[in-house]
Design a protein around this motif. Sequence first.
Motif: not given
Length: 706
Positions: A608-631
């Motif tokens: 889930m969300g993997v293709r969107l992570w690769d193709t949508n800059p808004v989604f990718a930026d948000s997921m990256q910030r979430c990943a950094e917050a969870l790390a």
Amino acid sequence: MGLAMSDEDKLRLYLRRAAVDLHDARTRLQEVEARAGEPIAVVGMSCRYPGGVSSPDELWRLVVDGGDGVGGFPGDRGWDLEGLFDPDPDHNGTSYTRHGGFVEDAGWFDAKHFQISPREALAMDPQQRLLLEGAWEALEDAGIDPESLKGSLTGVFAGVIASSYATGVTRDKEVEGLRLTGSTASVASGRVAYSFGFEGPAISVDTACSSSLVALHLACQSLRAGECGLALAGGVTVLSSPAVFVAFSRQRGLSVDGRCKSFADSADGTGWSEGVGLVVLERLSVARANGHRVLGLVRGSAVNQDGASNGLTAPNGPSQVRVIGQALASGGLVAGDVDVVEAHGTGTVLGDPIEAGALLEVFGGGGRVGSPLWLGSVKSNIGHTQAAAGVAGVIKMLKAMEYGVLPRTLHVDEPSGHVDWSVGGVELLRESRSWVGGGGRVRRAGVSSFGVSGTNAHVVLEEAPVVEGVEGVEGVEGVGVGVEGVGGVGVGGVGVGGVGVGGVWPFVVCGSSEGALRGQAARLAGFLRGGGVGVDLGGVARDLVLGRSRLSCRAVVVGGDREGLLRGLDGVAGGEFVDGVVGGVVGGGGGGKVAFLFSGQGSQWVGMGVRLWDTNPVFADSMQRCAEALAPWVDGWSLRTALSDERTLLRDDVVQPALWAVMVSLAAVWQAAGVTPDAVTGHSVRSHADAVKLLEEIERGQGITE
């Protein structure tokens, strides 16, 4: 007991306060001076003119292709076409020409769209109807939802000449009580303000043929004075009766074939026509702050009067010289800064030589460096549209700047022998020429308009400034506005970036009726076909979402490429919802609320969300910030890898934060597309009853934000 302030301390305090007051006064004065000289940006346009023209782009195609929009008298206006014509100019009650320029379907009007009853619509002068539709189209061309301006300080400045519609057409007693508001010129601008909920100035201007340019001048002044923050300016004329043809036949002022032969040796009179044109204006700084596309600038403008000259209706050369000079001075310019003048150019034996002489006095002689001042007139293509004439020239010149072409003026056998062209410095555009800027020279055009009232106007236009680091978005030119039976213009680019998920684009189409929806889809399909493969699909999708009102009849066409979108649009245009299309009718005026629902555990799936992570800059930026917050809080796994690993995704300590990140990022995608939620909730919805309960809570304003 406090210490008394000494005289020296009092003086020091007074001087300090005086210095502060002086600084504040200087700051305010600088702000006033800056606003007074600030260029006015044109951010949207709309028009209807003869030759089937229903948008600025269609007007440009007619002009650049050398098209002639003049034709025979229409047969749908109740005119006695046989009895009206007589070749004898002295024959009372007749016209010695059978030709003019007429707007197709000028009598059609979608009253329902503007919430006007059929009776009131019948009582309304068609000029009021065209202004309403033109205002809606111009705002959408600017990327502005017309319904978002209710209560705003938006001004309306409309050139309009009183017509005979009320006495000649609406004699029915059922509309007698509505005849006053339907025919009074002052109501033309007031009805636009009322229908849209504008609270800035609403001014109808009648200076005869200079009305629309005078209206534009007044709009610029009002914007600089802070009376309004946004303004609609232009003019409209509809020939409800042949009275103007009859009157000018007696004066021998008409062209026999109905064509304006501007500055030509064969000029034999003017050719009457009709139309509507409007521009949307903002101060340049405001337009930039709002992210609006700038089509060009009004750099300077001026209005004056002939005064006690050589006749009430005769043009006056010295007054024309003065008004052009005043317009240049208001923009801090000189004659050599202007490349071309879009002239009044009515094609009359008296008026054209006087106007050419004034232009030669201002721009002629040996003072120009490089090319001469080029001279042309759109009246040679569409005739003299009277109160809508000046704004037609404005639209033509802004399009000429966009495309880098100066179109030729039609019907010029030889330059007028009544003008001493040997003075030099001014030449007729008998052939089209390229108009390329660059090299430090800014492209500018003058537009002239002179009224039979003696009121003259001149406007200096300038090409839009280039903003470093900002790319424009291609707008939807030539697309309707959801008004049934009429064409229109579309959104002009309200920002950068597109709306889409994984390379799939949603085209949102809406209208006030089923017929309007089909027409909207057909015009959008025509735009895609006409624009070729270079159309920015993401930019169009974004504009359709953010720059249009959400009308009741809707369809969403989803496609991954131009061909897929065309199939869906053609289906909607034909009344069929094919694959990739959803739609329906929104009840209750479409005022429903929006909720973002973050679903709980159990809704996940591997990938889930993997293709969107690769193709949508808004989604990718948000997921990256979430990943950094969870790390700092996770142990031995990363958000990116967990989404594709089935075993990892089954763990409770993984799936919960992973779902949270996906939901937050999906919400970011929706918000980037212009969707603002009324509630964001983390409720767990397990049944239809749960969903109904949640929606009821949101409707009562009790949505839980978590």
